[in-house]
Design an enzyme around this catalytic site. Sequence first.
Site, PDB file in Angstrom:
ATOM      1  N   CYS A 243       0.828  -1.211   0.000  1.00 14.63           N
ATOM      2  CA  CYS A 243       0.000   0.000   0.000  1.00 14.63           C
ATOM      3  C   CYS A 243       0.865   1.264   0.000  1.00 14.63           C
ATOM      4  O   CYS A 243       1.561   1.521  -0.982  1.00 14.63           O
ATOM      5  CB  CYS A 243      -0.997  -0.021   1.155  1.00 14.63           C
ATOM      6  SG  CYS A 243      -2.350   1.155   0.917  1.00 14.63           S
TER       7      CYS A 243
ATOM      8  N   HIS B  88      -3.902  -5.004  -0.091  1.00 15.37           N
ATOM      9  CA  HIS B  88      -3.422  -5.475   1.211  1.00 15.37           C
ATOM     10  C   HIS B  88      -3.431  -7.012   1.278  1.00 15.37           C
ATOM     11  O   HIS B  88      -4.433  -7.586   1.674  1.00 15.37           O
ATOM     12  CB  HIS B  88      -4.309  -4.915   2.327  1.00 15.37           C
ATOM     13  CG  HIS B  88      -4.102  -3.466   2.555  1.00 15.37           C
ATOM     14  ND1 HIS B  88      -3.129  -2.975   3.404  1.00 15.37           N
ATOM     15  CD2 HIS B  88      -4.709  -2.378   2.022  1.00 15.37           C
ATOM     16  CE1 HIS B  88      -3.163  -1.659   3.389  1.00 15.37           C
ATOM     17  NE2 HIS B  88      -4.114  -1.267   2.560  1.00 15.37           N
TER      18      HIS B  88
ATOM     19  N   GLU C  30      -2.149  -8.785   3.480  1.00 14.80           N
ATOM     20  CA  GLU C  30      -2.316  -9.202   4.882  1.00 14.80           C
ATOM     21  C   GLU C  30      -3.774  -9.195   5.319  1.00 14.80           C
ATOM     22  O   GLU C  30      -4.093  -9.742   6.375  1.00 14.80           O
ATOM     23  CB  GLU C  30      -1.452  -8.312   5.798  1.00 14.80           C
ATOM     24  CG  GLU C  30      -2.023  -6.951   6.131  1.00 14.80           C
ATOM     25  CD  GLU C  30      -1.866  -5.904   5.025  1.00 14.80           C
ATOM     26  OE1 GLU C  30      -1.520  -6.266   3.892  1.00 14.80           O
ATOM     27  OE2 GLU C  30      -2.117  -4.720   5.312  1.00 14.80           O
TER      28      GLU C  30
END
Lengths: 252, 208
Positions: free
Chosen positions: B82, B188, B190
Site C-alpha cells: 500500500c 493489502h 495481509e
Amino acid sequence: MLTRRLIPTLLLRQGRLVKGVRYGEHRDAGNPPSITRAHAAQDADEVLLVDIDASREGRAPDFIAFAKVAEECTMPLTLGGGLTSFDIAQKAMHTGADKLAFCAPALDTPALLDTVARRFGAQAVVLGLDVTQDESGTYALYDYRTGGIVADRTPVAWVKEAVDRGAGEIRLMAVHREGTRAGFDLELYRTIADAVSVPIILEGGAGTLDHLDAAMAAGVEALGLGTMLVFSDNNIVKLRQYLLGCGHVLRR
Amino acid sequence: MSDLIIVDYGAGNIASVKQAVWRAGWDADLSRGPEDLLQADRILLPGVGAAGTAMDRLRAGGYVEALNEAVRKRGAPMLCICVGMQLLAEELHEYGVHQGLGWVAGKVTRLEEKPGRRVPHMGWNKVHKPAGGAAPPPGILDRDTFYYFAHSYEMSGLDPAVIAGEAEYEGLVPAAIRTETVFATQFHPEKSQVEGEKLIAHFMRWKV
C-alpha cells in the site's frame, strides 16, 4: 471490477455479542472471537465491531475483546464505539483495526476526524451515521447516547462536513429500520449517496434475500448485516450465492 | 534472526502484517533500527496514512540508507504494501509535494472521482497481469485474483514495464509493481484472507 461487499456487524456488550431492535431490546448473539472465526471461514468481505456501551458509559472501548476479534479476523476489521480521543483511536489501530468507526461522539468533537485521517489516512476513517425519522417523517440525526434526535444539524450537512474533514467511508444506519427486517431504506441511501462521493455501507432492516437484491440493484456498494445473520438460518455463503445468481458482482 | 524483517517506522499496520506472515507459515520480526535491515534475508515495508508523513518517518528513522544498502546493493527481496509501495515513487502529492524513494519513475496522485468510481477505492477487486508488464514473483497472479484495496491515492506515470498487476475501477489502477528484487502491492495481502497468505508464501519462497 470492484465487488459489492457483505459486512457482518457485531455489537459488543460486556464481552459478548448482542443484537436488538432500533438500538434497544438486545439479545445475546454469541462469543466475539468464535463468531468472527465463522465469518472469516465463510469469506465475509469485512467485519465491523462496535462496543455499544463505551461512549454512553464514558469509558474507552473493550480493547481485550477487540484484540481477540482482531486475531481471528483475516479480512479487514473496523472497530468502533468509545473512540473519543486521538490516543484511544491510535490504540484501536494498534489493536488490529484497519478502519475506525466514529459515531455520536464525533458530533461533539468533529476535529478528531481530521486528526485521525491525517495520521492514518481517509481510508481508515469511517463515519458512523445514525439516521432516524422524526414525527413528520423527515430524516434526522440520531444520538444513541441520549436516544434522541440531534436538532442542530441535518444528516446531509453532517455527512458533508465529516467527509470534508477526512472521513473516507460512511456506515449509514437507518435506526428506524434496525432489527425490524422491514427492508433497507433505499431513499435514505440515495439522499446520502448524492451528498458525498465516498463509499457507503448501508445497514438497517435487512430481513429477506430480496431486500439484499433490491439494495444492490439500487446501486448500494456495501451492506451491513446484523439480525439477518444472527437470528435466522442465513449465512454469508448462502447470501453470496443468492446475490451472484441475481447477477450482482461479488467476490468468489 | 527471523525469516523476515518488517520495517517498523511508525506508519504501518504492523500487527496485521505480522499475523498474516505467521499464518502463511513464517516468522517475522519488527526492525529495532536501520541496522537490522542490513542483515535481513527479506524485508517487508508496510504503510498506511499519508505518503508524505510516512516518508518523513522512514527518513527520520534512518531507514532510507539501510533500504538502499540491503535491497538495491545487496539484492534482498522486499515486499512493499500500500503506502509502502507508493514510497517507491519519485514524488508524493498528498498534503503538499514530498520526495519519495525514487526507485521507480512516477508520482503518487489522488484517484480521480468519476461516475461509478467512489474514492477511496475500497473493497475486493480482481487483479490481472497486464500484457508486456513486469513478471511478479513465481506463483503470484498466475490467474486473476481478488485482493482487498483501501486507498485514495494511486501511482501514476509509471513505466508500463514495471507494472505487474492492474485492477479495473472505471479505468485501470496500478495494483502491483516489480522492479529488480522489489515486489510491491497497492492492495493489502495481509487482509486478503487465503489469497493474501498465498501471495506472502510465494514472496517468501522467491529466489531472486
